[in-house]
Design a protein around this motif. Structure first.
Motif, PDB file in Angstrom:
ATOM      1  N   LYS A   1       0.837  -1.208   0.000  1.00 27.95           N
ATOM      2  CA  LYS A   1       0.000   0.000   0.000  1.00 27.95           C
ATOM      3  C   LYS A   1       0.871   1.256   0.000  1.00 27.95           C
ATOM      4  CE  LYS A   1      -4.077   2.086   2.062  1.00 27.95           C
ATOM      5  NZ  LYS A   1      -5.192   1.915   3.028  1.00 27.95           N
ATOM      6  N   THR A   2       1.956   1.233   0.783  1.00 27.40           N
ATOM      7  CA  THR A   2       2.871   2.381   0.825  1.00 27.40           C
ATOM      8  C   THR A   2       3.521   2.600  -0.534  1.00 27.40           C
ATOM      9  OG1 THR A   2       3.326   2.057   3.180  1.00 27.40           O
ATOM     10  CG2 THR A   2       4.934   3.324   1.906  1.00 27.40           C
ATOM     11  N   ARG A   3       3.960   1.508  -1.155  1.00 21.72           N
ATOM     12  CA  ARG A   3       4.614   1.620  -2.471  1.00 21.72           C
ATOM     13  C   ARG A   3       3.636   2.149  -3.518  1.00 21.72           C
ATOM     14  NH1 ARG A   3       4.714  -1.919  -6.563  1.00 21.72           N
ATOM     15  NH2 ARG A   3       4.202  -3.739  -5.291  1.00 21.72           N
ATOM     16  N   LEU A   4       2.426   1.609  -3.517  1.00 21.57           N
ATOM     17  CA  LEU A   4       1.424   2.078  -4.477  1.00 21.57           C
ATOM     18  C   LEU A   4       1.079   3.545  -4.249  1.00 21.57           C
ATOM     19  CD1 LEU A   4      -1.053  -0.959  -4.654  1.00 21.57           C
ATOM     20  CD2 LEU A   4       0.722  -0.327  -6.290  1.00 21.57           C
ATOM     21  N   SER A   5       1.047   3.954  -2.975  1.00 25.19           N
ATOM     22  CA  SER A   5       0.752   5.358  -2.665  1.00 25.19           C
ATOM     23  C   SER A   5       1.835   6.264  -3.219  1.00 25.19           C
ATOM     24  CB  SER A   5       0.627   5.548  -1.152  1.00 25.19           C
ATOM     25  OG  SER A   5      -0.477   4.829  -0.636  1.00 25.19           O
ATOM     26  N   ASP A   6       3.095   5.852  -3.048  1.00 22.62           N
ATOM     27  CA  ASP A   6       4.213   6.648  -3.575  1.00 22.62           C
ATOM     28  C   ASP A   6       4.149   6.728  -5.098  1.00 22.62           C
ATOM     29  OD1 ASP A   6       5.126   7.003  -1.009  1.00 22.62           O
ATOM     30  OD2 ASP A   6       6.649   5.421  -1.117  1.00 22.62           O
ATOM     31  N   GLU A   7       3.871   5.584  -5.733  1.00 18.73           N
ATOM     32  CA  GLU A   7       3.799   5.554  -7.198  1.00 18.73           C
ATOM     33  C   GLU A   7       2.643   6.405  -7.708  1.00 18.73           C
ATOM     34  OE1 GLU A   7       3.480   1.441  -8.165  1.00 18.73           O
ATOM     35  OE2 GLU A   7       5.577   0.983  -7.704  1.00 18.73           O
ATOM     36  N   LYS A   8       1.497   6.322  -7.002  1.00 21.34           N
ATOM     37  CA  LYS A   8       0.331   7.085  -7.443  1.00 21.34           C
ATOM     38  C   LYS A   8       0.562   8.582  -7.244  1.00 21.34           C
ATOM     39  CE  LYS A   8      -4.552   6.117  -7.831  1.00 21.34           C
ATOM     40  NZ  LYS A   8      -5.659   5.237  -7.389  1.00 21.34           N
ATOM     41  N   ALA A   9       1.251   8.941  -6.158  1.00 21.16           N
ATOM     42  CA  ALA A   9       1.559  10.351  -5.923  1.00 21.16           C
ATOM     43  C   ALA A   9       2.495  10.879  -7.004  1.00 21.16           C
ATOM     44  CB  ALA A   9       2.185  10.529  -4.543  1.00 21.16           C
ATOM     45  N   GLN A  10       3.471  10.070  -7.378  1.00 25.95           N
ATOM     46  CA  GLN A  10       4.405  10.467  -8.433  1.00 25.95           C
ATOM     47  C   GLN A  10       3.678  10.620  -9.768  1.00 25.95           C
ATOM     48  OE1 GLN A  10       7.553  11.368  -8.297  1.00 25.95           O
ATOM     49  NE2 GLN A  10       7.770  11.597 -10.515  1.00 25.95           N
ATOM     50  N   SER A  11       2.815   9.644 -10.077  1.00 24.72           N
ATOM     51  CA  SER A  11       2.045   9.707 -11.325  1.00 24.72           C
ATOM     52  C   SER A  11       1.115  10.917 -11.334  1.00 24.72           C
ATOM     53  CB  SER A  11       1.225   8.425 -11.505  1.00 24.72           C
ATOM     54  OG  SER A  11       2.067   7.301 -11.645  1.00 24.72           O
ATOM     55  N   ALA A  12       0.522  11.211 -10.170  1.00 24.69           N
ATOM     56  CA  ALA A  12      -0.385  12.351 -10.074  1.00 24.69           C
ATOM     57  C   ALA A  12       0.371  13.666 -10.295  1.00 24.69           C
ATOM     58  CB  ALA A  12      -1.070  12.369  -8.717  1.00 24.69           C
ATOM     59  N   GLN A  13       1.595  13.751  -9.744  1.00 27.69           N
ATOM     60  CA  GLN A  13       2.389  14.965  -9.925  1.00 27.69           C
ATOM     61  C   GLN A  13       2.765  15.152 -11.387  1.00 27.69           C
ATOM     62  OE1 GLN A  13       3.013  17.407  -7.953  1.00 27.69           O
ATOM     63  NE2 GLN A  13       4.429  18.511  -9.302  1.00 27.69           N
ATOM     64  N   GLU A  14       3.144  14.050 -12.041  1.00 25.13           N
ATOM     65  CA  GLU A  14       3.494  14.123 -13.458  1.00 25.13           C
ATOM     66  C   GLU A  14       2.283  14.507 -14.302  1.00 25.13           C
ATOM     67  OE1 GLU A  14       5.122  10.292 -14.298  1.00 25.13           O
ATOM     68  OE2 GLU A  14       6.988  10.672 -13.201  1.00 25.13           O
ATOM     69  N   ALA A  15       1.117  13.946 -13.962  1.00 21.99           N
ATOM     70  CA  ALA A  15      -0.114  14.278 -14.694  1.00 21.99           C
ATOM     71  C   ALA A  15      -0.489  15.736 -14.468  1.00 21.99           C
ATOM     72  CB  ALA A  15      -1.251  13.357 -14.255  1.00 21.99           C
ATOM     73  N   PHE A  16      -0.287  16.213 -13.245  1.00 25.76           N
ATOM     74  CA  PHE A  16      -0.563  17.620 -12.915  1.00 25.76           C
ATOM     75  C   PHE A  16       0.327  18.539 -13.752  1.00 25.76           C
ATOM     76  CE2 PHE A  16       0.847  21.253 -10.253  1.00 25.76           C
ATOM     77  CZ  PHE A  16      -0.346  21.964 -10.189  1.00 25.76           C
ATOM     78  N   GLU A  17       1.621  18.229 -13.808  1.00 20.54           N
ATOM     79  CA  GLU A  17       2.560  19.046 -14.584  1.00 20.54           C
ATOM     80  C   GLU A  17       2.216  19.016 -16.070  1.00 20.54           C
ATOM     81  OE1 GLU A  17       6.401  17.547 -13.597  1.00 20.54           O
ATOM     82  OE2 GLU A  17       6.351  18.315 -11.528  1.00 20.54           O
TER      83      GLU A  17
END
Length: 412
Positions: free
Chosen positions: A256-272
């Motif tokens: 769950k922690t790993r997926l959260s980190d990956e999703k946060a990274q993906s969300a930041q990239e999508a935001f940018e």
């Protein structure tokens, strides 16, 4: 070009050619420049002299004019009189002007970063599949999607066998899509020891032109049928997957922690990406058209980067074309998709750099050189020799412009 530049070019051209000249009474390479000119004329070196000094002269002229050329210039001599300065005319394509729209304080959709129990369960299931073992089934077991069959096959079109259409003891997972459409489905429901005639039609865009769109018959023999046996989802499974955990609950928490980190990274990239896309959409290109020279330049750059990455994996350009069945033109068409957007994006970022007066310092350049040296395991001086300070300043400025966009943007 000034006469001093011309003289420098003639000197370089003479030094490059003197060892190739045979003149009675002189050893190779010992002829003087004055004698060469008296015998052959300095005009004999004009082309080499121009090749030697023209690049620097062209760059200086471009910088003095304050323009941004794209693509290769078409340069032709206007005047090349002996003993005088030379005049060259360069016909170039320039980057179009950009009229920026709103690019700061933009609003974009908020990205979802929540990791659900279903997400965790799906990842645990994937890990479980990765630990599965293939177990040989009894001869009476009927093949299902997901099973692996060991087969012989022999393909023919109109009774004629074709190259690559035969194999023995081939391992095939049913439903993997490894074979052409329809082949794998026709093996489902059959058992070990059976002979099956599989009828398929090759796709119209099949890479082997002699088979494209043709109906084919494959005579197939199933030797063995294997089925995945999944391990139990328990603490032992968790320890097999990750030696740092002791229980299944710990594994689930770690996942769950790993997926959260990956999703946060993906969300930041999508935001940018969303912020940049909006800024680009808000901008206008002078004339509403990107010059073809810029699109072509981008396509070739993308292709060169792609093949450079393949080369690092030991795959040459020629090998890729042979394996893939594609041509240079095919690749050019693929990379042309999106080229116009990529070019406009760069132009917009460069316009923002100018509008915001972004000027990277020498200290930032040195820090970038050190970062690149560490990233690519190179000496600092190697990096300094490989990339120019102006190129690094450009890259840093583009990143800073992008940061200005995202730091001011709001996700709602």
């Amino acid at each position: 070009m000034s006469r001093a530049q011309v003289e420098e070019g003639l000197e370089q051209a003479f030094q490059r050619n003197k060892d190739k000249i045979s003149v009675p009474g002189f050893r190779k390479g010992k002829i003087s420049k004055q004698f060469f000119f008296s015998k052959f004329g300095e005009e004999a070196l004009y082309q080499d002299a121009m090749d030697a000094v023209l690049p620097a002269a062209y760059e200086a002229a471009v910088e003095e004019a304050g323009i941004t050329p794209v693509g290769r210039p078409n340069i032709a001599p206007v005047s090349m009189e002996k003993g005088k300065a030379w005049t060259m005319q360069a016909v170039i394509t320039t980057a179009p002007a950009i009229e920026l729209g709103d690019y700061l304080n933009l609003e974009v959709d908020k990205q979802d970063t929540k990791v659900t129990d279903e997400d965790v369960a799906a990842e645990i299931k994937r890990l479980q599949e990765g630990q599965a073992e293939l177990v040989l089934q009894e001869e009476s077991t009927k093949a299902e999607k997901g099973d692996t069959v060991i087969i012989d096959f022999d393909g023919s079109v109109d009774g004629e066998h074709f190259e690559g259409g035969q194999a023995n003891d081939f391992s095939l997972e049913l439903g993997s899509g490894q074979f052409i459409p329809g082949f794998e489905d026709q093996l489902i429901g059959h058992v070990s020891g059976e002979d099956i005639n599989v009828n398929v039609t090759f796709p119209e865009d099949y890479q082997a032109a002699n088979l494209a769109g043709k109906e084919a018959l494959f005579e197939v023999k199933i030797h063995e049928l294997k089925r995945k046996a999944l391990p139990e989802l328990d603490d032992e499974f968790a320890k097999d997957v990750d030696e740092e955990v002791e229980t299944l609950a710990e594994l689930e928490a770690k996942v769950k922690t790993r997926l959260s980190d990956e999703k946060a990274q993906s969300a930041q990239e999508a935001f940018e990406d969303a912020v940049l896309t909006k800024a680009v959409d808000n901008a206008k290109v002078d004339g509403d058209k990107i010059p073809e020279a810029m699109i072509d330049e981008d396509v070739h750059r993308q292709m060169d980067q792609y093949f450079a990455q393949l080369q690092q994996q030991g795959i040459s350009r020629e090998m890729f074309f042979q394996i893939s069945g594609q041509t240079e033109d095919d690749m050019h068409k693929q990379f042309t998709d999106g080229a116009e957007k990529r070019v406009k994006t760069n132009l917009v970022l460069e316009a923002i750099v100018k509008a915001e007066n972004v000027q990277p310092s020498d200290e930032e350049v040195e820090a970038e050189i050190s970062r690149l040296a560490e990233t690519y395991k190179m000496e600092v001086e190697q990096v300094r020799a490989a990339v120019s300070a102006s190129m690094l300043k450009h890259d840093i400025a583009m990143r800073e412009a992008m940061k200005k966009l995202t730091d001011s943007a709001v996700a709602k």
